[in-house]
Design an enzyme around this catalytic site. Structure first.
Site, PDB file in Angstrom:
ATOM      1  N   VAL A 169      -5.062  54.319 -37.143  1.00  8.79           N
ATOM      2  CA  VAL A 169      -3.964  54.490 -36.191  1.00  8.79           C
ATOM      3  C   VAL A 169      -3.581  55.969 -36.171  1.00  8.79           C
ATOM      4  O   VAL A 169      -3.388  56.570 -37.226  1.00  8.79           O
ATOM      5  CB  VAL A 169      -2.739  53.647 -36.600  1.00  8.79           C
ATOM      6  CG1 VAL A 169      -1.697  53.707 -35.491  1.00  8.79           C
ATOM      7  CG2 VAL A 169      -3.149  52.214 -36.872  1.00  8.79           C
TER       8      VAL A 169
ATOM      9  N   ASP B 115      -0.619  38.550 -38.024  1.00  8.83           N
ATOM     10  CA  ASP B 115      -0.663  39.530 -39.114  1.00  8.83           C
ATOM     11  C   ASP B 115       0.729  40.086 -39.387  1.00  8.83           C
ATOM     12  O   ASP B 115       0.913  41.286 -39.512  1.00  8.83           O
ATOM     13  CB  ASP B 115      -1.649  40.642 -38.771  1.00  8.83           C
ATOM     14  CG  ASP B 115      -1.877  41.585 -39.943  1.00  8.83           C
ATOM     15  OD1 ASP B 115      -1.645  41.154 -41.095  1.00  8.83           O
ATOM     16  OD2 ASP B 115      -2.258  42.739 -39.711  1.00  8.83           O
TER      17      ASP B 115
END
Lengths: 1003, 198
Positions: free
Chosen positions: A112, A220
């Site tokens: 990310v 998640d």
């Protein structure tokens, strides 16, 4: 292979450091094309997630480290300085319309970045997922999934701005950049009080609920995926990465790596049992609710419900699926340290963390509402689990904790409550209403009594067991027997005014002790139950007779035959009068009585009773019931002990086949049947089969029993028998010494099982030449057995035979023969004709006579033996043939080569049909044949057979004994041949073999 | 002049012998080697600086190579002893750079403007001191976990040896060396990124 199976790679990691393995994999992967790396690493690491992540991270840093990085401090050109290379930390290439600025996170799936976009000009969190190229159809699926995500719009969900596939085939998601901190860190740093933490959770639940209603599951959820920033000075949570897992999955590329990453995103700590089991079909909104529960638990208590640190994935999965979370405590925001969470909050958390999705909150909104009620001090909707449910959970938990005592727990719980059929149904029944209806149909008193019993049991169990500590790790170390001891100690005082409850509890405890093989306390608790029953009003005699039966069975196990018979007869008379001859309860007593007869050596009586029990239980419970199978195993045992091996073997093979077709259902019965089958295999000389079967028994029993349990000791004892027969005497001796010590400790020095173990130990000692220790042990053992059983009992024959064997080894022939003859006499009285015991004694007797020089008697006994074996084992069985060879050798000694040759030819022709592989038997058979031919004067034929033997001895090491016999045999052959022929070569051969024979004596 | 020349040749013989011993695996020799190489480098740097116009940097690589030629170049050395020499030189350069970075860092953190005596190696002025220190720490870690990798970074980074030279010196194939180097770079980049963020 199931995804969460323990993996060899993981196991290896303790030998080779993860760094070293990561480096090797990095080497292997770094030269591969970009698109193939992830898949390669995924394959190579299997389920070793940490390793895979380490390698992938290294690969991405290798790419990120531009040309200039570490090009050298001394090159002197400022544009390529160490400083600028490190500071940027960004890939040079733009991804889609985004230019990455810096890495803000890394995981198994990808990286990310904080990135910027020019049109519109904004800062985004850019998640780039590694992978290969997408097919058109996968691309469409991915885009479809991602479009749904793009439509999610909620103030507490990070907006998905854009998504796509980059030129190099990477998936990317550009999300709203949230300049916040991860949830847990935020709460801790700001030192938020519990109430504020719960308020945050409510907002998060509402966001999750919104997404669920749009059909999007997060899959998640974890504190790292919830970022909190201050917004108008209020904490403002935003859930990030909503549905990314699913969308990535839809893209389907790089199946192995990606599917795995879904399962291990972050840590397994937030994964529900169905998710950690890899059960993708069952993942739904309630999976997210479970994760919310874990987060709630963590925020409130500062720790996780399960401590999964340092555990391999498979172990973590087991814990999440089986164990119960530790009790919720509150630490947050309070200065007074951890304290127990109040009942309502614990109830809410427990409901979110239920193992079964159906038992959790049906929606995140319901969870949010209950949390809201909780902080507003209103009554919550969630209910603590019912007593019956808790009890079942309790049993389940202990199934996990005290490995192998599941059966005992079922007995214990079933025993205490199950005396009332109604309550057993109530426990089994899914919902309370149905149970209530059933109860209502029964007599009301009974129902009330049952309810009170169950209360008493629950209290007793929870106080005495659960009360030992909230930390399940403490529970692991507690032996089940200690648990029973505590319960027994408390029952007397706690239930002093309530004889019926006390009787029920003690009876159940007695049954449990019995199952654990602890017969002393089983008897003591049965006594206590009987005392309690004396205080009870009349009308509950059935319970009383049950208790007699329990006590009788325990007495039987302790060899107190008189006491056992008295109790069992009392129980049988009472129960048959109350319920009838063919009632299951009456049959249970018959089964114990059969065991009693068996132990006394009264086999016909035992077999008749066993058959009766078998028929009755098949009628009542059906052919596949545990009850029937247990009885059938019992019948097999009686047949076997009575010496009818053939019938027993048939019985067992059928039973085992039946039980193995339903694996896991009848473990205890299966191991009992396998145990007895092992005995049979050992007796008929099928040692391979015996060892395999025996090791299976050990495997099963040591999983379910403590190491001193009589079942385990019996299996170890058997293994020693087999090893001893295979020639591994030192190992056999070692096991037997342990087994004797364990039996003495567990059952006392005069118990039947102890005496059997001693007998075997003495045999081992004697066989390893330690006669001085063995002989007195054997004489003492025989004396103890005579004192216990009188002169006519199978065990007496065994003891006499063992003593005789020891005497034989010391060449005390006449005394040995006397003892064998005595053993034979007893065996003929207690066993049916042609029993394996008789065969064995005959065989030993014949050998003793031969070696003791009583050739004539030896021949008689050997012929008796061979006939008997031909009848019981068959004319071509290994043992029959071995003994036929032995007779042939005897006849050769007696100078009767013609008869010997006929016998041994028969053996040689039959042997390949039963035992084509054994070199030892092949060699021995032919040596005897060659000797017979030589003694007949067929020298050339004899030499041809000796030659065959020599070829076999060349390729296999059968020891000096056979080699010597070969050399001696041939030397004698050539000596005689020389006398009849002028061939000069014969003399040379004679010299050669005489020298050989001498060499085998003086190596 | 004569005694000095003798001294130097004595020093040179000593370094050669120590490099040989270290190359054969003698750890004590390796640790004795470092201060000698270090002193030699400083001495050479001081001499050179005197002749270098102000404002121009001195390149450590050039310095190391020159030292090598002077001290060991004449002898036909095994690659192991050459490697030991360069490794010691790399450590020396690292030491000098780190010391310099420390001084700069403490100056930056305040304590008034002191005149710093940069009379030794004036190299790598572009590398901010904190990063040199971070690299030093990362290298220490790397040395603990992976000595091979560490050694290659030392050779390549501090003495500026090329891949080919490093491969020859370490007795690795060029392909292996390249991978080791890639690995080391990835490892250090990862470590330093963490530092940069945290």
């Amino acid at each position: 292979m199931s995804r969460l199976q323990p993996n060899h790679d993981t196991g290896e990691s303790s030998f080779v450091s993860i760094e070293a393995r990561a480096k090797q994999l990095f080497f292997d992967a770094v030269d591969l094309p970009q698109g193939e790396r992830t898949a390669f690493v995924g394959r190579a690491c299997g389920e070793h997630v940490a390793l895979r992540d380490a390698v992938l991270a290294l690969l991405s840093h290798s790419d990120l480290a531009g040309e200039s990085f570490l090009a050298g401090p001394t090159t002197g050109t400022s544009s390529t300085s160490l400083a600028s290379a490190i500071a940027s930390g960004a890939p040079s290439n733009a991804i889609g319309p985004f230019r990455p600025l810096r890495i803000i996170g890394e995981g198994g799936m990808g990286t990310v970045y904080e990135a910027e976009q020019h049109h519109p000009r904004r800062r985004v969190a850019l998640k780039v997922i590694r992978g290969g190229r997408l097919s058109e159809s996968l691309r469409r699926r991915f885009e479809h999934e991602a479009e749904i995500l793009g439509r999610l719009s909620h103030p507490h969900i990070a907006q998905l701005h854009e998504f796509g596939v980059s030129e190099s085939g990477q998936l990317f998601f550009a999300m709203e950049f949230v300049p916040g901190k991860p949830l847990r860190a935020f709460c801790d740093e700001e030192n938020l009080p519990t109430r504020a933490r719960i308020e945050l959770m409510i907002a998060i639940c509402q966001a999750v609920d919104y997404a669920h209603r749009q059909g999007v599951i997060h899959r998640d959820l974890k504190p790292g995926n919830i970022l909190v920033a201050r917004h108008d000075d209020k904490p403002w949570p935003k859930v990030i990465d909503f549905g990314i897992a699913k969308a990535t999955d839809a893209a389907g590329f790089d199946q192995t790596a990606l599917t795995m990453s879904q399962q291990i995103l972050g840590t397994p700590a937030y994964m529900s049992p169905e998710q950690i089991a890899g059960d993708m079909e069952r993942i739904d909104a309630r999976t997210d609710i479970y994760a919310l529960g874990v987060i709630l638990y963590e925020l409130v208590s500062g720790r996780l419900p399960f401590d999964l640190r340092q555990r391999p994935l498979a172990e973590a999965a087991r814990i999440v699926r089986e164990d119960e979370p530790s009790a919720l405590t509150i630490v947050a925001g309070g200065s007074q340290g951890a304290r127990k969470a109040d009942r309502d909050l614990s109830t809410i958390v427990a409901k979110t963390l239920e193992k079964t999705p159906a038992r959790r909150y049906a929606s995140a909104a319901e969870l949010a509402n209950d949390l809201l009620r909780y902080i507003n001090h209103e009554p919550i909707v969630a209910r603590p689990a019912s007593a019956a449910y808790q009890l079942r959970k309790f049993a389940q938990r202990h199934r996990a904790i005290v490995a192998g005592t599941a059966a005992v727990f079922v007995t214990l719980i079933g025993g205490i409550i199950g005396t009332s059929v109604a309550l057993r149904q109530a426990l089994v029944a899914r919902d309370a209403e149905q149970a209530a209806k059933q109860l209502a149909q029964k007599n009301a008193d009974e129902a009330r009594r049952s309810a009170r019993r169950s209360e008493a049991v629950v209290t007793l169990l929870t106080r005495d067991l659960v009360g030992m500590g909230d930390d399940p790790r403490n529970m692991r170390d507690i032996r089940f027997s200690e648990v029973l001891d505590r319960a027994a100690a408390r029952a007397e005082e706690t239930l002093s005014g309530e004889p019926d409850l006390r009787a029920a509890v003690f009876a159940a405890l007695s049954r449990s002790y019995g199952t654990l093989g602890l017969f002393q306390p089983a008897t003591a608790t049965a006594d206590a139950a009987l005392r309690a029953q004396c205080e009870m009003p009349p009308g509950q005699e059935s319970d009383l007779y049950d208790t007699y039966k329990l006590r009788g069975a325990a007495a039987l196990e302790m060899d107190r035959f008189e006491a056992a018979e008295a109790d069992l007869e009392k129980a049988r008379a009472g129960l048959s009068a109350l319920h009838g001859e063919d009632d299951a309860r009456t049959l249970d007593v018959d089964s114990d009585l059969a065991a009693l007869h068996e132990r006394r050596g009264e086999f016909p009586k035992a077999i008749a009773l066993r058959k009766r029990v078998c028929d009755g239980r098949r009628r009542i419970f059906g052919e596949r019931s545990t009850e029937y199978l247990r009885a059938a195993v019992g019948l097999g045992a009686s047949l076997m002990r009575s010496g009818d091996s053939k019938a027993a073997e048939a019985q067992y093979r059928a039973l085992i086949a039946e039980m193995e077709s339903h694996p896991g259902e009848h473990t205890l019965e299966l191991s009992a049947a396998l145990h007895d089958l092992t005995t049979i295999y050992t007796e008929i000389g099928e040692l391979d089969a015996a060892e395999v079967t025996c090791r299976r028994v050990l495997e099963i029993t040591s999983k379910t029993r403590d190491p001193q349990h009589p079942d385990v000791l019996a299996a170890r004892s058997q293994l020693a028998n087999i090893l001893s027969k295979r020639g591994n005497r030192s190992e056999a001796l070692r096991i037997r010494q342990e087994v004797v010590a364990d039996y003495r400790a567990r059952l006392g020095p005069d118990h039947q099982h102890t005496l059997t173990a001693v007998n075997n130990l003495a045999n081992s000692l004697s066989m390893t030449g330690r006669h001085a220790e063995a002989e007195p042990l054997l004489r003492d053992n025989l004396a103890r057995r005579i004192a216990k059983f009188g002169q006519t009992h199978p065990d007496i024959a065994e003891a006499q035979e063992a003593l005789a064997g020891c005497l034989v080894r010391q060449k005390k022939w006449s005394e040995a023969i006397e003892n064998y003859e005595a053993a034979l006499e007893v065996a003929r009285r207690v066993f049916p004709p042609d029993s394996p015991y008789e065969t064995q004694i005959l065989s030993n007797l014949a050998t003793a006579m031969r070696d003791g020089g009583v050739i004539e008697s030896a021949e008689v006994v050997m012929r008796m033996l061979i006939e008997q074996e031909a009848r019981s084992l068959g004319p071509a069985a290994n043992y029959t043939l071995d003994d036929q060879r032995m007779l042939a050798e005897l006849l050769l000694m007696d100078n009767r080569p013609l008869e010997a040759e006929a016998l041994i030819r028969d053996v040689v022709s039959k042997r390949p049909t039963v035992d084509p592989k054994s070199t030892r038997r092949f060699v021995r058979d032919r040596l005897t044949l060659a000797e017979a031919l030589r003694d007949l004067g067929s020298f050339a034929a004899a030499e041809a057979v000796f030659d065959q033997v020599e070829m076999h001895l060349d390729v296999s090491d059968l020891g000096d004994g056979l080699l010597r016999r070969l050399a001696d045999g041939r030397a004698l052959l050539f000596e005689r041949w020389m006398a009849r022929s002028d061939d000069p070569g014969l003399a040379a051969e004679f010299e050669t073999w005489r020298a050989c024979a001498a060499a085998t004596r003086h190596p | 002049m004569a005694p000095q020349a003798e001294d130097r040749s004595h020093e040179s013989a000593m370094i050669t012998r120590l490099a040989q011993a270290a190359g054969a695996g003698d750890a004590a020799a390796a640790s004795e080697l470092l201060p000698l190489v270090y002193d030699e480098l400083r001495r050479m740097a001081a001499a050179k600086l005197a002749r270098t116009p102000p404002g121009q940097t001195l390149q450590a690589t050039a310095l190391v190579h020159e030292a090598y030629l002077r001290l060991l170049g004449e002898a036909r050395e095994s690659w192991q002893s050459r490697a030991e020499f360069f490794f010691a030189a790399a450590r020396a350069v690292q030491h000098i750079l780190v010391e310099e970075a420390r001084k700069k860092a403490s100056l930056k953190r305040g304590g008034g403007r002191k005149r710093v005596n940069l009379d030794e190696l004036r190299v790598a002025e572009e590398a901010p001191p904190d990063e040199m220190l971070a690299l030093d720490e990362a290298l220490r870690e790397l040395e603990q976990t992976d000595a091979t990798s560490h050694r290659i970074v030392m050779l390549r980074f501090f003495t500026g040896l090329s891949e080919k030279e490093s491969a020859e010196l370490t007795g690795m194939s060029e392909r292996t060396l390249r991978r080791e180097w890639q690995f080391a770079r990835a490892k250090l980049h990862q470590r330093l990124s963490k530092v940069a963020e945290g």
